[in-house]
Design an enzyme around this catalytic site. Sequence first.
Site, PDB file in Angstrom:
ATOM      1  NE  ARG A 104      22.990  54.390  50.728  1.00  0.00           N
ATOM      2  CZ  ARG A 104      22.958  53.812  49.523  1.00  0.00           C
ATOM      3  NH1 ARG A 104      22.465  54.462  48.489  1.00  0.00           N
ATOM      4  NH2 ARG A 104      23.409  52.586  49.348  1.00  0.00           N
ATOM      5  CG  HIS A 131      27.995  50.120  50.171  1.00  0.00           C
ATOM      6  ND1 HIS A 131      26.928  49.880  51.006  1.00  0.00           N
ATOM      7  CD2 HIS A 131      27.471  50.235  48.911  1.00  0.00           C
ATOM      8  CE1 HIS A 131      25.814  49.848  50.299  1.00  0.00           C
ATOM      9  NE2 HIS A 131      26.113  50.062  49.037  1.00  0.00           N
ATOM     10  CD  GLN A 134      26.470  46.195  46.577  1.00  0.00           C
ATOM     11  OE1 GLN A 134      25.496  46.925  46.669  1.00  0.00           O
ATOM     12  NE2 GLN A 134      26.448  45.075  45.865  1.00  0.00           N
ATOM     13  CG  ASP A 220      31.220  52.173  42.924  1.00  0.00           C
ATOM     14  OD1 ASP A 220      30.140  52.286  42.305  1.00  0.00           O
ATOM     15  OD2 ASP A 220      31.370  52.584  44.093  1.00  0.00           O
ATOM     16  CB  CYS A 260      27.919  48.140  44.230  1.00  0.00           C
ATOM     17  SG  CYS A 260      28.309  49.870  43.936  1.00  0.00           S
ATOM     18  NE  ARG A 288      23.077  45.666  49.678  1.00  0.00           N
ATOM     19  CZ  ARG A 288      22.989  46.998  49.538  1.00  0.00           C
ATOM     20  NH1 ARG A 288      23.366  47.542  48.393  1.00  0.00           N
ATOM     21  NH2 ARG A 288      22.599  47.777  50.516  1.00  0.00           N
TER      22      ARG A 288
HETATM   23  N1  NVA Z   1      30.479  54.496  45.603  1.00  0.00           N
HETATM   24  C1  NVA Z   1      29.098  54.762  45.318  1.00  0.00           C
HETATM   25  C2  NVA Z   1      28.275  53.567  45.630  1.00  0.00           C
HETATM   26  C3  NVA Z   1      26.805  53.709  45.359  1.00  0.00           C
HETATM   27  C4  NVA Z   1      26.011  52.509  45.756  1.00  0.00           C
HETATM   28  C5  NVA Z   1      28.622  55.972  46.100  1.00  0.00           C
HETATM   29  O1  NVA Z   1      29.010  56.102  47.279  1.00  0.00           O
HETATM   30  O2  NVA Z   1      27.896  56.794  45.552  1.00  0.00           O
HETATM   31  N1   CP Z   2      24.388  49.431  45.422  1.00  0.00           N
HETATM   32  C1   CP Z   2      23.602  50.258  46.158  1.00  0.00           C
HETATM   33  O1   CP Z   2      23.806  50.462  47.366  1.00  0.00           O
HETATM   34  O2   CP Z   2      22.584  50.815  45.452  1.00  0.00           O
HETATM   35  P1   CP Z   2      21.609  51.986  45.914  1.00  0.00           P
HETATM   36  O3   CP Z   2      22.419  53.243  45.957  1.00  0.00           O
HETATM   37  O4   CP Z   2      20.541  52.022  44.864  1.00  0.00           O
HETATM   38  O5   CP Z   2      21.065  51.664  47.275  1.00  0.00           O
END
Ligand code: NVA
Ligand code: CP
Length: 310
Positions: A104, A131, A134, A220, A260, A288
């Site tokens: 990540r 992502h 997800q 989101d 998500c 997930r």
């Molecule tokens: N769009 C959000 C998703 C978090 C799971 C982010 O990137 O923070």
């Molecule tokens: N939806 C998702 O990826 O959640 P986290 O940021 O908690 O991993």
Amino acid sequence: MTIKHFLQFKDFTREEFEYLFERTGWIKNEFKSFRQYWPLVDRTLVMIFEKASTRTRLSFEAGMQQLGGSAIYLNTRDSQLGRGEPVEDAAQVISRMSDLVMIRTFEQDIIERFAANSRVPVINGLTNEYHPCQIMADIYTYIEHRGSIKGKTVAWVGDSNNMCNTWLQAAEVLDFKVHVSTPPGYEIEPERAGLHGTGHFEQFADPMDACRGADLVTTDVWTSMGFEAENDERMKDFADWRVDSDMMRVAHGDALFMHCLPAHRGEEVTAEVIDGPQSVVWDEAENRLHVQKALMEYLHLGRVGRIETK
Ligand code: NVA
Ligand code: CP
């Protein structure tokens, strides 16, 4: 030998997703039936986090353990990754000591460079651009509740972020349509989303129009990780892009709502919708775990038949 990675949704074909969803169902059922399935005994997943996470960390770590392997968590604060070691060097070393890597991070370029220097499959656990794990879970959840997503319409309301880009890619791979509504100035960039064409999405100025007749309404956060400096401005700009019961009412009668998570009730979605009968957010989160177990099995072992469990 070319190594298979999952860096963006379009890295896999429709046929591969069909296989993975079928495997997910089998793996999920075995697990729910308390039957051990340990195809990854002695194998190690390394998880690298440059951003916060609850679901991604938990689902990968638990998933790897449930498959008989182990998972190691690294973050930038406690490793040399945050002290300027080149990502190419880190990839060489980490991939000699592990069998799968999940990352990540910020720019997609970082994960692409890691993968180019990795001896083992690399999985995108979220970048600024995508992502994919997800969206795999979201589509699996849709299939569980409603059947095939082919030919259906997904309404995306809000930011043209990593989730939105991945929905757009998924629409091309799995042949469905995305109705996108973002505030002015936050429109999608088809090139950044890595799209081949324009036939699988339509943009709407009014979020109500995007939701009209949709089979799935999804949104989101207004401010994704890494964009916190823009938060105040975004709170004002996105105020009319909150999914509410009026939007759900104009959608198809049996439309689902997905997010998500983490969610902000009263910002991108009302409590009435996310806690309401059309919302499947908890199934989405749980899935997930199951889809990623199928993904890890596939990336490490390739296609497998139905292995007998103990
Ligand atoms: N769009 C959000 C998703 C978090 C799971 C982010 O990137 O923070
Ligand atoms: N939806 C998702 O990826 O959640 P986290 O940021 O908690 O991993």
